[in-house]
Design a protein around this motif. Structure first.
Motif, PDB file in Angstrom:
ATOM      1  N   ALA A 168     -10.805  30.826 -11.130  1.00  0.00           N
ATOM      2  CA  ALA A 168      -9.581  31.128 -11.877  1.00  0.00           C
ATOM      3  C   ALA A 168      -8.821  29.860 -12.245  1.00  0.00           C
ATOM      4  O   ALA A 168      -8.459  29.652 -13.406  1.00  0.00           O
ATOM      5  N   CYS A 169      -8.564  29.001 -11.250  1.00  0.00           N
ATOM      6  CA  CYS A 169      -7.750  27.824 -11.537  1.00  0.00           C
ATOM      7  C   CYS A 169      -7.922  26.753 -10.471  1.00  0.00           C
ATOM      8  O   CYS A 169      -8.389  27.020  -9.356  1.00  0.00           O
ATOM      9  N   LEU A 170      -7.524  25.562 -10.842  1.00  0.00           N
ATOM     10  CA  LEU A 170      -7.287  24.470  -9.912  1.00  0.00           C
ATOM     11  C   LEU A 170      -5.781  24.297  -9.831  1.00  0.00           C
ATOM     12  O   LEU A 170      -5.119  24.130 -10.865  1.00  0.00           O
ATOM     13  N   ILE A 171      -5.212  24.346  -8.625  1.00  0.00           N
ATOM     14  CA  ILE A 171      -3.776  24.139  -8.438  1.00  0.00           C
ATOM     15  C   ILE A 171      -3.575  22.848  -7.665  1.00  0.00           C
ATOM     16  O   ILE A 171      -4.285  22.580  -6.683  1.00  0.00           O
ATOM     17  N   ALA A 172      -2.651  22.000  -8.135  1.00  0.00           N
ATOM     18  CA  ALA A 172      -2.465  20.697  -7.508  1.00  0.00           C
ATOM     19  C   ALA A 172      -1.034  20.212  -7.660  1.00  0.00           C
ATOM     20  O   ALA A 172      -0.374  20.483  -8.673  1.00  0.00           O
ATOM     21  N   GLU A 173      -0.557  19.497  -6.655  1.00  0.00           N
ATOM     22  CA  GLU A 173       0.721  18.790  -6.716  1.00  0.00           C
ATOM     23  C   GLU A 173       0.458  17.367  -7.211  1.00  0.00           C
ATOM     24  O   GLU A 173      -0.401  16.679  -6.664  1.00  0.00           O
ATOM     25  N   PRO A 174       1.191  16.882  -8.197  1.00  0.00           N
ATOM     26  CA  PRO A 174       1.011  15.496  -8.632  1.00  0.00           C
ATOM     27  C   PRO A 174       1.302  14.483  -7.527  1.00  0.00           C
ATOM     28  O   PRO A 174       0.686  13.419  -7.467  1.00  0.00           O
ATOM     29  N   VAL A 175       2.261  14.788  -6.675  1.00  0.00           N
ATOM     30  CA  VAL A 175       2.506  14.058  -5.427  1.00  0.00           C
ATOM     31  C   VAL A 175       2.607  15.121  -4.344  1.00  0.00           C
ATOM     32  O   VAL A 175       3.395  16.055  -4.465  1.00  0.00           O
ATOM     33  N   GLN A 176       1.818  14.995  -3.286  1.00  0.00           N
ATOM     34  CA  GLN A 176       1.800  16.029  -2.251  1.00  0.00           C
ATOM     35  C   GLN A 176       3.034  15.893  -1.364  1.00  0.00           C
ATOM     36  O   GLN A 176       3.158  14.943  -0.593  1.00  0.00           O
ATOM     37  N   GLY A 177       3.945  16.854  -1.494  1.00  0.00           N
ATOM     38  CA  GLY A 177       5.240  16.764  -0.841  1.00  0.00           C
ATOM     39  C   GLY A 177       5.196  16.930   0.661  1.00  0.00           C
ATOM     40  O   GLY A 177       5.384  15.978   1.425  1.00  0.00           O
ATOM     41  N   VAL A 178       4.947  18.163   1.114  1.00  0.00           N
ATOM     42  CA  VAL A 178       4.864  18.434   2.548  1.00  0.00           C
ATOM     43  C   VAL A 178       3.756  17.599   3.177  1.00  0.00           C
ATOM     44  O   VAL A 178       3.834  17.202   4.345  1.00  0.00           O
ATOM     45  N   GLY A 179       2.738  17.268   2.396  1.00  0.00           N
ATOM     46  CA  GLY A 179       1.638  16.435   2.874  1.00  0.00           C
ATOM     47  C   GLY A 179       2.006  14.982   3.099  1.00  0.00           C
ATOM     48  O   GLY A 179       1.121  14.179   3.392  1.00  0.00           O
ATOM     49  N   GLY A 180       3.285  14.641   2.970  1.00  0.00           N
ATOM     50  CA  GLY A 180       3.732  13.288   3.289  1.00  0.00           C
ATOM     51  C   GLY A 180       3.862  12.376   2.092  1.00  0.00           C
ATOM     52  O   GLY A 180       3.647  11.168   2.194  1.00  0.00           O
ATOM     53  N   PHE A 181       4.242  12.953   0.927  1.00  0.00           N
ATOM     54  CA  PHE A 181       4.383  12.179  -0.313  1.00  0.00           C
ATOM     55  C   PHE A 181       3.126  11.362  -0.598  1.00  0.00           C
ATOM     56  O   PHE A 181       3.192  10.174  -0.931  1.00  0.00           O
ATOM     57  N   ALA A 182       1.978  12.009  -0.435  1.00  0.00           N
ATOM     58  CA  ALA A 182       0.699  11.370  -0.743  1.00  0.00           C
ATOM     59  C   ALA A 182       0.540  11.289  -2.259  1.00  0.00           C
ATOM     60  O   ALA A 182       0.709  12.290  -2.962  1.00  0.00           O
ATOM     61  N   VAL A 183       0.203  10.091  -2.740  1.00  0.00           N
ATOM     62  CA  VAL A 183       0.153   9.833  -4.185  1.00  0.00           C
ATOM     63  C   VAL A 183      -1.271   9.480  -4.606  1.00  0.00           C
ATOM     64  O   VAL A 183      -1.792   8.441  -4.213  1.00  0.00           O
ATOM     65  N   PRO A 184      -1.910  10.309  -5.432  1.00  0.00           N
ATOM     66  CA  PRO A 184      -3.235   9.957  -5.953  1.00  0.00           C
ATOM     67  C   PRO A 184      -3.098   8.941  -7.075  1.00  0.00           C
ATOM     68  O   PRO A 184      -2.006   8.762  -7.634  1.00  0.00           O
ATOM     69  N   PRO A 185      -4.175   8.281  -7.455  1.00  0.00           N
ATOM     70  CA  PRO A 185      -4.098   7.351  -8.594  1.00  0.00           C
ATOM     71  C   PRO A 185      -3.725   8.086  -9.875  1.00  0.00           C
ATOM     72  O   PRO A 185      -4.155   9.223 -10.092  1.00  0.00           O
ATOM     73  N   ASP A 186      -2.940   7.451 -10.725  1.00  0.00           N
ATOM     74  CA  ASP A 186      -2.631   8.024 -12.028  1.00  0.00           C
ATOM     75  C   ASP A 186      -3.933   8.295 -12.772  1.00  0.00           C
ATOM     76  O   ASP A 186      -4.846   7.466 -12.786  1.00  0.00           O
ATOM     77  N   GLY A 187      -4.002   9.456 -13.393  1.00  0.00           N
ATOM     78  CA  GLY A 187      -5.188   9.823 -14.155  1.00  0.00           C
ATOM     79  C   GLY A 187      -6.141  10.746 -13.432  1.00  0.00           C
ATOM     80  O   GLY A 187      -7.003  11.369 -14.060  1.00  0.00           O
ATOM     81  N   LEU A 188      -5.987  10.879 -12.096  1.00  0.00           N
ATOM     82  CA  LEU A 188      -6.926  11.710 -11.340  1.00  0.00           C
ATOM     83  C   LEU A 188      -6.885  13.165 -11.801  1.00  0.00           C
ATOM     84  O   LEU A 188      -7.928  13.781 -12.064  1.00  0.00           O
ATOM     85  N   LEU A 189      -5.682  13.731 -11.901  1.00  0.00           N
ATOM     86  CA  LEU A 189      -5.588  15.144 -12.265  1.00  0.00           C
ATOM     87  C   LEU A 189      -6.057  15.386 -13.701  1.00  0.00           C
ATOM     88  O   LEU A 189      -6.624  16.442 -14.013  1.00  0.00           O
ATOM     89  N   GLY A 190      -5.853  14.409 -14.569  1.00  0.00           N
ATOM     90  CA  GLY A 190      -6.360  14.539 -15.935  1.00  0.00           C
ATOM     91  C   GLY A 190      -7.875  14.568 -15.968  1.00  0.00           C
ATOM     92  O   GLY A 190      -8.484  15.359 -16.707  1.00  0.00           O
TER      93      GLY A 190
END
Length: 434
Positions: free
Chosen positions: A205-227
């Protein structure tokens, strides 16, 4: 004694799993700007804003006035009736959203907004298969808990969904952590492709994702990953949901929505927290055909009620008129720079990360990467004793979360840095004493 009595009453009638901060929990009874006061008269600089909810500040006159005026006229009607403040707010949000031809459905919380997003996606795709990121958090309800990739917030393995979890959101502990950005993205995309081929029936159905994982400790993936991940999803007809409950409204500084750092357009966007500045206001944005695809009847008793909508509208106006996104970028850079200097001499800090006014400090046992939740709790207490409120999160409860209102001033940022410096020194002193 006020707090002690309140705690006794709380524990007598509220569930033990309803978490409270601090060894001696406090009740906050008044706020102004970026400062709050507790029931016993102690003042604090607020660097957590009710879990990133007090976005523009406490008791902002323009927002308070709008709430008071609306309350004097009409507090509640339900969505069975036209609600002019909600219509105007939806118009503003649809214009600001990165989704073309957008419609907005209001709810009361981020959890409920993500529930609605999952409904839209599953209905459109006729599938209950979901892709989510490891270390993610999407809410406390049965369904949103089912797509949360963090065992500390998953009370049950039972779920209405068949969920597969993808690498990528939490770089510090990823098996790909030592790769550069491009190679990291490539590895995570390869993992996504493999997961679709091996762990799903194909019709996800979908992929759901936080651009910055909040409760997960403000984990930041590299820009462009979600794209890059969305490109894979498009190959399979899979919808992409961006959970902007914590990253929306300019908090990351760089962009108004966190997903915009990934050079992609989501199919569905969810929002909450900051838009209401403390009022229960949230919602989901989607293409008109996707939003209108739900064929059964539905209403929302409280979503977008006149009071919340009027307050949210005034809050959004204040945010835009005062360009608080730019302030978040400037103050976030100042805090990050100050924190980088502070943590340089502290072996207990494994990672400093974040964007704008979303900053995470991950604490580890010196000499390695073993999580140290005890140190995080001690720092939380040390900051409170010195008049600073911060948050705590992360997969192992070992990450300090720093997220002041977007109206933070330079002198307040410096006051917070001074407290954090003293608190870090205190924790190091305790270690030395052992």
């Amino acid at each position: 004694m006020i707090h002690a009595r309140l705690r006794e009453r709380h524990e007598a009638v509220m569930p033990s799993w309803q978490s409270l901060y601090y060894e001696q929990p406090i009740a906050l009874v008044r706020g102004e700007g970026r400062r709050v006061w507790d029931a016993e008269g102690h003042a604090y600089l607020d660097f957590f804003g009710g879990i990133l909810t007090t976005m523009t500040g406490h008791a902002v006159p323009e927002v308070v006035e709008a709430i008071q005026e609306q309350a004097a006229r009409m507090i509640h009607t339900s969505t069975l009736y036209l609600i002019e403040p909600a219509i105007e707010l939806a118009e503003r949000i649809a214009a600001l959203a990165p989704i073309p031809d957008a419609k907005v459905f209001f709810t009361t919380s981020g959890t409920e907004a993500n529930e609605a997003a999952l409904l839209l996606a599953c209905n459109a795709r006729r599938s209950n298969q979901i892709l989510a990121l490891r270390n993610s958090y999407h809410g406390r309800s049965f369904a949103t808990m089912g797509v949360t990739g963090n065992r500390g917030w998953s009370a049950s393995s039972l779920s209405p969904f068949n969920v597969s979890y993808v690498h990528g959101g939490y770089r510090y502990r990823s098996p790909f952590r030592d790769l550069d950005d491009a190679a990291y993205i490539s590895a995570c995309v390869d993992d996504l492709r493999d997961l679709i081929d091996t762990a799903t029936a194909g019709d996800v159905a979908c992929l759901i994702a936080e651009p910055v994982q909040g409760v997960g400790g403000f984990a930041v993936p590299p820009d462009g990953l979600l794209g890059a991940m969305k490109q894979v999803c498009e190959e399979h007809g899979i919808l992409f949901v961006t959970d902007e409950v914590q990253t929306g409204w300019g908090r990351t500084g760089e962009h108004f929505w966190g997903v915009q750092a990934h050079d992609t357009v989501p199919d569905i966007l969810t929002f909450a927290k900051g838009i209401g500045n403390g009022l229960s206001l949230a919602g989901v944005v989607a293409h008109a055909d996707l939003m209108d695809g739900v064929e059964a009847n539905s209403i929302s008793t409280f979503g977008g009620n006149p009071l919340a909508a009027a307050g949210g509208l005034a809050n959004l106006r204040y945010l835009l008129e005062h360009d608080l996104q730019s302030n978040a970028r400037k103050m976030g850079a100042h805090l990050r720079s100050g924190l980088a200097d502070l943590v340089a001499g502290h072996a207990a800090v494994g990672d400093l990360r974040g964007k704008g006014l979303m900053i995470g400090v991950e604490l580890v046992r010196p000499g390695g990467t073993e999580p140290d939740p005890t140190a995080a709790s001690a720092l939380l207490e040390a900051c409170r004793r010195r008049g600073l409120l911060i948050g705590k999160g992360g997969l192992y409860g070992n990450v300090l979360r720093i997220a002041p209102p977007l109206s933070l001033r330079l002198e307040e940022a410096d006051d917070g840095l001074a407290v954090l410096a003293e608190a870090l020194d205190e924790i190091d002193g305790r270690r030395d004493a052992r």
